[in-house]
Design a protein around this motif. Structure first.
Motif, mmCIF file in Angstrom:
data_model
loop_
_atom_site.group_PDB
_atom_site.id
_atom_site.type_symbol
_atom_site.label_atom_id
_atom_site.label_comp_id
_atom_site.label_asym_id
_atom_site.label_seq_id
_atom_site.Cartn_x
_atom_site.Cartn_y
_atom_site.Cartn_z
ATOM 1 N N GLY A 81 34.720 33.148 59.425
ATOM 2 C CA GLY A 81 35.337 32.967 57.983
ATOM 3 C C GLY A 81 36.716 32.760 58.498
ATOM 4 N N ARG A 82 37.195 32.950 59.728
ATOM 5 C CA ARG A 82 38.607 32.482 60.102
ATOM 6 C C ARG A 82 38.694 30.905 60.428
ATOM 7 N N HIS A 83 39.716 30.487 59.715
ATOM 8 C CA HIS A 83 40.209 29.157 60.359
ATOM 9 C C HIS A 83 41.409 28.592 60.216
ATOM 10 N N PHE A 84 41.809 27.343 60.708
ATOM 11 C CA PHE A 84 43.007 26.981 60.889
ATOM 12 C C PHE A 84 42.960 25.696 60.374
ATOM 13 N N HIS A 85 43.813 25.237 59.232
ATOM 14 C CA HIS A 85 44.075 24.048 58.796
ATOM 15 C C HIS A 85 45.353 23.820 58.051
ATOM 16 N N VAL A 86 45.649 22.508 58.504
ATOM 17 C CA VAL A 86 46.976 21.932 58.141
ATOM 18 C C VAL A 86 46.889 20.625 57.995
ATOM 19 N N TYR A 87 47.598 20.118 57.004
ATOM 20 C CA TYR A 87 48.133 18.627 56.763
ATOM 21 C C TYR A 87 49.419 18.430 57.436
ATOM 22 N N LEU A 88 49.780 17.381 57.967
ATOM 23 C CA LEU A 88 51.073 16.851 58.773
ATOM 24 C C LEU A 88 51.588 15.795 58.217
ATOM 25 N N GLN A 89 52.837 15.630 58.370
ATOM 26 C CA GLN A 89 53.619 14.449 57.908
ATOM 27 C C GLN A 89 53.751 13.667 59.223
ATOM 28 N N PRO A 90 53.434 12.408 59.377
ATOM 29 C CA PRO A 90 53.323 11.927 60.595
ATOM 30 C C PRO A 90 54.485 10.940 61.099
ATOM 31 N N ASP A 91 55.609 10.974 60.049
ATOM 32 C CA ASP A 91 56.712 10.045 60.143
ATOM 33 C C ASP A 91 56.281 8.483 60.467
ATOM 34 N N ARG A 92 55.278 8.111 59.865
ATOM 35 C CA ARG A 92 54.595 6.856 59.862
ATOM 36 C C ARG A 92 53.687 6.619 58.806
ATOM 37 N N ASP A 107 48.806 3.095 69.969
ATOM 38 C CA ASP A 107 49.572 2.018 69.191
ATOM 39 C C ASP A 107 50.429 2.852 68.547
ATOM 40 N N GLY A 108 50.654 4.384 68.798
ATOM 41 C CA GLY A 108 51.688 5.117 68.055
ATOM 42 C C GLY A 108 51.161 5.593 66.936
ATOM 43 N N HIS A 109 49.687 5.945 66.654
ATOM 44 C CA HIS A 109 49.132 6.666 65.801
ATOM 45 C C HIS A 109 49.375 8.107 65.795
ATOM 46 N N ARG A 110 49.111 8.787 64.618
ATOM 47 C CA ARG A 110 49.605 10.072 64.995
ATOM 48 C C ARG A 110 48.553 10.979 64.027
ATOM 49 N N ILE A 111 48.380 12.348 64.333
ATOM 50 C CA ILE A 111 47.351 13.017 63.333
ATOM 51 C C ILE A 111 48.119 13.619 62.256
ATOM 52 N N ILE A 112 47.328 13.367 61.053
ATOM 53 C CA ILE A 112 47.772 13.969 59.645
ATOM 54 C C ILE A 112 46.830 15.175 59.342
ATOM 55 N N GLU A 113 45.841 15.688 59.986
ATOM 56 C CA GLU A 113 45.286 16.850 59.407
ATOM 57 C C GLU A 113 44.586 17.528 60.550
ATOM 58 N N ILE A 114 44.580 18.751 60.778
ATOM 59 C CA ILE A 114 43.867 19.490 61.607
ATOM 60 C C ILE A 114 42.791 20.633 61.119
ATOM 61 N N GLY A 115 41.789 20.512 61.418
ATOM 62 C CA GLY A 115 40.666 21.654 60.856
ATOM 63 C C GLY A 115 40.129 22.307 62.012
ATOM 64 N N CYS A 116 39.786 23.547 61.774
ATOM 65 C CA CYS A 116 39.169 24.331 62.657
ATOM 66 C C CYS A 116 38.529 25.542 62.036
#
Length: 247
Positions: free
Chosen positions: A36-47, A17-26
């Motif tokens: 202790g290593r991690h990857f974390h971002v918030y994302l602008q989904p354009d909706r 339905d066109g939904h997007r990711i707004i956060e990724i956490g690893c």
């Protein structure tokens, strides 16, 4: 083995339905230990996110307005997960959304996340071990004694950290208790009786005071070992170490 425990938050569902990711956490596990290593971002989904999704994760559209878009973080994300075992709760959901984000790149890299990494789905694992029971993350935390008191709302990084603890508990806890200590000359190899090795003391060092466990503590310890054995389908490492050693 290097493992990456991964979670995402989205604008809603389904992805079709066109939904997007707004956060990724690893979070990274090496040798079944958090590094202790991690990857974390918030994302602008354009909706905008659905109201129901915001009620789950609490991430507002205004908060995401100045965040990077997926193309800006795609390369760093791929580098972090490359060749790792991905540990995900309900993997088809997250993998589907991630593959969709790569497909939407202006110059698609034709990335299939599952083709770059092996994937372990803890939801499938939990359903096999606990058929007919609730197997969401909160239920598993309660079942395995994992503290999730800070999880008032869903969050990708927080949920990845909690899932890492749940996964380790489900699969038997630590795989190495390092009872033999560290050799001073850098040689970590051992031969013969491991229990004998841990009794050796550096020259001139007196033995410490031995504090015996109480009866309630021993009972609690035995109950915990039983839980580990049921989850792992095999004797706990501590039980194996406690067996008499034949010299």
């Amino acid at each position: 083995m290097r493992s990456v425990v991964l979670d995402t938050e989205t604008t809603g569902m389904p992805v079709t339905d066109g939904h997007r990711i707004i956060e990724i956490g690893c979070v990274e596990l090496l040798g079944r230990r958090l590094t202790g290593r991690h990857f974390h971002v918030y994302l602008q989904p354009d909706r905008d996110s659905d109201e129901g999704a915001i009620a789950v994760h609490g991430i507002s559209n205004a908060f995401l307005a100045d965040k990077p878009r997926f193309p800006e973080v795609a390369e760093a994300f791929l580098e972090f997960i490359q060749d790792a075992q991905l540990i995900i709760h309900n993997a088809p959901f997250d993998i589907g959304f991630l593959n969709n984000e790569f497909a939407l790149l202006s110059q698609p890299q034709r990335v299939d996340v599952a083709a770059n990494c092996s994937v372990l789905d803890t939801l499938v694992m939990a359903r096999e071990r606990h058929p007919g029971q609730r197997n969401n993350l909160n239920a598993l935390c309660k079942r395995y004694g994992v503290d999730n008191s800070g999880r008032e709302l869903h969050g990708a990084l927080l949920d990845a950290e909690i899932l890492a603890d749940v996964y380790l508990a489900m699969t038997g806890g630590q795989t190495s208790l390092s009872l033999a200590g560290n050799a001073s000359d850098g040689d970590t190899s051992r031969s013969g009786n491991t229990l004998g090795d841990i009794r050796r003391l550096p020259a001139g060092r007196a033995p410490g005071r031995v504090i015996r466990a109480s009866a309630p503590e021993l009972a609690e310890h035995a109950a915990r070992l039983t839980l580990i054995e049921k989850a792992a389908g095999a004797p706990a490492l501590w039980t194996q170490l406690a067996q008499p050693v034949v010299v």
